[in-house]
Write a protein that holds these residues in place. Structure first.
Motif, PDB file in Angstrom:
ATOM      1  N   ARG A 129       0.453  -1.466  -0.078  1.00 28.21           N
ATOM      2  CA  ARG A 129      -0.482  -0.141   0.502  1.00 28.21           C
ATOM      3  C   ARG A 129       1.170   1.496  -0.124  1.00 28.21           C
ATOM      4  NH1 ARG A 129      -2.778   0.486   5.132  1.00 28.21           N
ATOM      5  NH2 ARG A 129      -0.801  -1.154   5.444  1.00 28.21           N
ATOM      6  N   ALA A 142       1.062  -4.572   2.682  1.00 29.38           N
ATOM      7  CA  ALA A 142      -0.455  -4.876   2.493  1.00 29.38           C
ATOM      8  C   ALA A 142      -1.425  -5.851   3.081  1.00 29.38           C
ATOM      9  CB  ALA A 142      -0.415  -6.049   1.178  1.00 29.38           C
ATOM     10  N   GLY A 169      -3.341  -3.716  -2.552  1.00 27.38           N
ATOM     11  CA  GLY A 169      -2.390  -3.736  -1.579  1.00 27.38           C
ATOM     12  C   GLY A 169      -3.818  -3.320  -0.122  1.00 27.38           C
ATOM     13  N   ASP A 170      -5.389  -2.974  -0.985  1.00 28.17           N
ATOM     14  CA  ASP A 170      -6.048  -3.602   0.294  1.00 28.17           C
ATOM     15  C   ASP A 170      -7.138  -4.805   0.620  1.00 28.17           C
ATOM     16  OD1 ASP A 170      -7.523  -2.496  -1.931  1.00 28.17           O
ATOM     17  OD2 ASP A 170      -8.574  -1.336  -0.988  1.00 28.17           O
TER      18      ASP A 170
END
Length: 365
Positions: A129, A142, A169-170
């Motif tokens: 992220r 992440a 990343g989420d």
């Protein structure tokens, strides 16, 4: 924004590109041809950069309705990643080619070319992220700890992060495959690539033997007694237990581990597990994901891609060329050539290449 989406031909990069399109960016896909002689077919779930991978990337771009190009970076990849990998092993060190690829290829050669062509950012399918804060952009782990790739991105500078996008990343991996199915992306069920991308059969020792030739030598114990033979020191790494080709068992019957690798005299030293314990390391060529930190700090340190971070104290040299990392608890399997990546909670502070290690002080009996 004009975004160049790096598309490997896998499910992660395809969904990352789809999310960038959905977010309203002007997206162009690019596949990096990193092999001068790509295989016709993948070997199971190993390797990448095959002809089929480039075709899978093109098909995904067609589904998304975005322009698509193939960039030939095989010569640069060979020099900066493959040759470096071979040279490091020849010197008795244990490199991580994924970090080198991110540093030299994806966020140097590709990003530089993208910016020169008028793109604002490069987007990839990495699980990490980027967080914008009042003090600047930060790199974070992440959400999915099983897929987190922030370790191999620890070589990115603040300037590179300013032009990096990681849309996955989420999200957890299982959701990515389901999303690919919904988007009618044919790569939804394609297996992930593993190990080292340019060693498709997974035989690292065999690859190095082909590159360096056989260099037989001795396996010795900590007393210098010969206990076995080997074909080349490049077939070993610090902390290795299996495949040591030891003909003489230890007197106490316990397993032995690789403690030291000396390419000069072609010797591999093995010994008991407790002698692997490292209390301190020195890292060189540090790279900071933003401003360089103060001369000392408390943080957590990670020295394997999927290793467990450990508490440590870090001191940065006055000229900024070295870091000394002292572990709160002794660590095993810390090898020169690896990267140590430094974190504060989920944030990546930076990284350095491990140059030397110091044994932990023996525990009083």
């Amino acid at each position: 924004m004009r975004v160049l989406a790096a598309m490997s031909g896998g499910v992660d990069s395809a969904v990352a590109a789809a999310r960038l399109v959905e977010a309203g960016h002007d997206v162009t896909g690019v596949h990096l041809a990193l092999s001068s002689n790509p295989q016709s077919f993948r070997s199971g779930a190993r390797g990448c950069c095959t002809i089929e991978d480039s075709r899978d990337a093109r098909r995904a771009a067609d589904v998304l309705g975005i322009p698509f190009y193939v960039w030939d970076l095989a010569e640069r990849f060979r020099a900066d990643v493959v040759d470096d990998f071979v040279a490091e092993y020849a010197a008795g060190r244990t490199p991580n080619p994924c970090l080198r690829c991110n540093e030299k290829i994806k966020f140097a050669a590709v990003l530089d070319r993208a910016l020169a062509l008028g793109f604002d950012a490069v987007g990839t399918g990495h699980y990490a992220r980027v967080v914008d804060t009042p003090s600047g952009r930060e790199l974070h782990r992440a959400v999915d700890p099983e897929k987190d790739q922030s370790y191999v991105l620890g070589v990115l500078t603040g300037e590179q992060l300013a032009h990096a996008m990681f849309p996955l990343g989420d999200t957890v991996k299982t959701d990515i495959r389901a999303e690919a199915e919904r988007r009618d992306l044919a790569v939804a069920r394609k297996p992930d690539s593993h190990d080292i991308c340019f060693i498709s059969d997974g035989d690292t020792a065999g690859f190095l033997r082909d590159q360096l030739g056989e260099a037989p030598g001795e396996v010795v114990d900590t007393d210098g007694q010969v206990v076995g033979e080997h074909d080349g020191t490049y077939g070993f790494t610090i902390g290795q237990r299996r495949g040591l080709r030891i003909g003489t068992p230890a007197a106490d019957g316990r397993p032995r581990y690789v403690l030291d690798i000396s390419p000069v005299d072609r010797r591999v030293t093995v010994g008991p597990r407790e002698e692997l314990a490292v209390g301190e390391l020195t890292g060189v060529s540090p790279r900071w994901c933003g401003a360089a930190p103060a001369s000392s700090m408390r943080c957590s340190a990670q020295f394997r891609a999927h290793g467990t971070p450990v508490d440590a104290s870090v001191a940065v040299s006055a000229d900024g060329s070295e870091v000394v990392v002292q572990f709160d608890e002794p660590q095993e399997g810390v090898a020169p050539g690896q990267a140590v990546v430094l974190y504060q909670d989920s944030r990546v502070i930076g990284s350095a290449t491990i140059d030397t290690t110091r044994a932990a002080a023996p525990v009083p009996s």
